[in-house]
Design a protein around this motif. Structure first.
Motif, PDB file in Angstrom:
ATOM      1  N   GLN A  13      47.460  27.888  37.905  1.00  0.00           N
ATOM      2  CA  GLN A  13      46.580  28.479  36.895  1.00  0.00           C
ATOM      3  C   GLN A  13      45.590  29.439  37.550  1.00  0.00           C
ATOM      4  O   GLN A  13      45.374  30.557  37.056  1.00  0.00           O
ATOM      5  CB  GLN A  13      45.822  27.384  36.135  1.00  0.00           C
ATOM      6  CG  GLN A  13      46.704  26.407  35.382  1.00  0.00           C
ATOM      7  CD  GLN A  13      47.672  27.080  34.434  1.00  0.00           C
ATOM      8  OE1 GLN A  13      47.311  28.000  33.700  1.00  0.00           O
ATOM      9  NE2 GLN A  13      48.919  26.628  34.461  1.00  0.00           N
ATOM     10  N   PHE A  72      44.925  33.964  37.280  1.00  0.00           N
ATOM     11  CA  PHE A  72      43.708  34.649  36.861  1.00  0.00           C
ATOM     12  C   PHE A  72      43.520  35.970  37.599  1.00  0.00           C
ATOM     13  O   PHE A  72      42.953  36.914  37.064  1.00  0.00           O
ATOM     14  CB  PHE A  72      42.473  33.778  37.083  1.00  0.00           C
ATOM     15  CG  PHE A  72      42.488  32.461  36.351  1.00  0.00           C
ATOM     16  CD1 PHE A  72      43.327  32.253  35.265  1.00  0.00           C
ATOM     17  CD2 PHE A  72      41.666  31.413  36.755  1.00  0.00           C
ATOM     18  CE1 PHE A  72      43.349  31.031  34.592  1.00  0.00           C
ATOM     19  CE2 PHE A  72      41.674  30.202  36.093  1.00  0.00           C
ATOM     20  CZ  PHE A  72      42.524  30.007  35.015  1.00  0.00           C
ATOM     21  N   LYS A 130      38.234  31.220  35.057  1.00  0.00           N
ATOM     22  CA  LYS A 130      38.901  32.324  34.358  1.00  0.00           C
ATOM     23  C   LYS A 130      37.878  33.314  33.802  1.00  0.00           C
ATOM     24  O   LYS A 130      38.051  34.539  33.936  1.00  0.00           O
ATOM     25  CB  LYS A 130      39.781  31.785  33.237  1.00  0.00           C
ATOM     26  CG  LYS A 130      40.542  32.881  32.503  1.00  0.00           C
ATOM     27  CD  LYS A 130      41.625  32.335  31.593  1.00  0.00           C
ATOM     28  CE  LYS A 130      42.447  33.483  30.996  1.00  0.00           C
ATOM     29  NZ  LYS A 130      43.606  33.018  30.218  1.00  0.00           N
ATOM     30  N   CYS A 159      36.003  35.273  36.592  1.00  0.00           N
ATOM     31  CA  CYS A 159      36.851  36.301  37.200  1.00  0.00           C
ATOM     32  C   CYS A 159      36.735  37.623  36.448  1.00  0.00           C
ATOM     33  O   CYS A 159      36.868  38.702  37.037  1.00  0.00           O
ATOM     34  CB  CYS A 159      38.315  35.844  37.220  1.00  0.00           C
ATOM     35  SG  CYS A 159      38.724  34.670  38.521  1.00  0.00           S
TER      36      CYS A 159
END
Length: 397
Positions: free
Chosen positions: A49, A53, A123, A126
């Motif tokens: 995951q 990102f 996320k 980012c």
């Protein structure tokens, strides 16, 4: 002052945009729990995951942990945020549609939610990498539930190298969803354990005068240990000593040769923590000597107390009030539970706070480590918002 990198976007809207994804992560992790030091698939899921990102430097400091670094374009402090990932050896009884697929293993402490919250925070942050000063280091830790714990392994692996401060959170079922619990200074106790073997001389139950009865001696030991907190410690100092095991004997008509006693000790102050084992052994030695018995005594230090840094707690306190309102921020009393987040706080200053996840209307009321434990998934948004806005406030102010 709140530092805004969202321009015309509201933080709540930004977090809501990934809410379904975060819930999906949490439910996947809940269905696929892994025990302490065995989180191989969990760590790989987290790694994948994070990798999706973009913009993160990702590493695997231990076999079942993950660290991701988000380095802004401007110099500044390094903030670490930690989530734990392991499950417990408990058979789930929640009957939710995404119950554990593994017999005898479940996420009964909310670590699935912690991991999902930190993934969500990573996320979102980012997306604002070019507006961040310094670095956010996302620590996905293994083995919080099993001493010596994964935190100390990660510290020894160098995950805090260059880190200036750290924050962490725990979803809790005793605070209603929407409430955030904070405390300045001690918030969770240190947890140690002891084992005592009383060695007597067994014999026939009809002739107790011919034996040295370890059960009788052991009961006196247990009774006198209870006097330590009430009579040997300063009443101002908080401590708990609980005898949780007393094992001896295999037959009704036989007095055994020995009994085994075990227990747990919780405390906050180092001087209290160091003094208690001496007091326990003093009692054991005195009673066994008085009855002509022998003893063996083992005392193991577990997790240290979690002691929040006042300055960093104040920064998170302000963020919490911004996010949920001062009326939903609660200054709570320290609890006697333990957490190996203390291993990080022993190295760098930081703070640990609680995110309410109780929903009585939906029956989400069971305590941690209970087979029916669950969380109100609305609480995930609260944790993400505090992580994200907290990181921005700390690094950019």
């Amino acid at each position: 002052m709140k530092y805004d990198v969202f321009s015309n976007l509201k933080l709540d809207d930004v977090v809501s945009s990934i809410n379904d994804e975060v819930i999906g992560w949490r439910r996947y992790l809940h269905e696929n729990p892994e025990l302490s030091f065995q989180e191989e698939n969990t760590a790989q899921f987290v790694y994948d995951q994070l990798n999706s990102f973009g913009g993160l430097e990702i590493s695997r400091p231990t076999k079942t942990s993950v660290v991701a670094r988000l380095i802004g374009i401007h110099p500044g402090k390094v903030l670490a945020i930690r989530a734990d990932m392991d499950a417990l050896p408990i058979q789930e009884e929640t009957k939710i549609e995404f119950s554990s697929k593994k017999d005898g293993i479940m996420h009964a402490c909310g670590h699935d939610g912690h991991t999902a919250m930190l993934l969500g925070a990573a996320k979102l942050l980012c997306s604002f990498k070019n507006q961040l000063k310094g670095e956010v280091r996302f620590i996905f830790q293994h083995a919080e539930e099993l001493p010596p714990g994964g935190a100390i392994e990660m510290v020894n692996a160098g995950v805090l190298d260059g880190v200036d401060l750290i924050i962490g959170a725990h979803l809790v079922s005793y605070l209603k969803t929407g409430k955030i619990g904070l405390n300045y200074g001690p918030i969770m106790a240190g947890a140690d354990q002891f084992k005592i073997t009383i060695i007597g001389e067994g014999g026939h139950a009809s002739q107790p005068n011919q034996v040295i009865d370890p059960i009788l001696i052991g009961t006196q030991v247990v009774t006198n240990i209870q006097h330590i907190v009430s009579r040997k410690l300063d009443p101002i100092d908080t401590a708990v000593i609980s005898v949780t095991q007393f094992n001896g004997g295999t037959a009704i008509n036989v007095i055994p040769n020995s009994v085994n006693i075990g227990g747990s000790v919780r405390s906050f102050k180092p001087e209290v923590r160091n003094h208690i084992p001496m007091l326990i052994e003093q009692i054991v030695k005195g009673i066994t000597n008085a009855h002509g018995a022998k003893y063996e005594f083992v005392y193991d230090l577990g997790y240290s107390p979690v002691i929040n840094d006042n300055e960093i707690t104040s920064l998170i306190d302000k963020t919490v009030c911004e996010i949920v309102g001062e009326e939903n921020r609660e200054l709570i009393k320290p609890i006697m539970g333990s957490e190996d987040f203390s291993a990080f706080l022993n190295e760098v200053p930081g703070t640990y706070f609680f995110v309410g996840a109780r929903n009585e209307e939906e029956g989400i009321v069971y305590p941690h480590h209970h087979p029916k434990f669950n969380i109100d998934e609305r609480a995930l948004k609260d944790g993400i918002k505090i992580f994200v806005q907290g990181a921005i406030n700390i690094l950019n102010n």
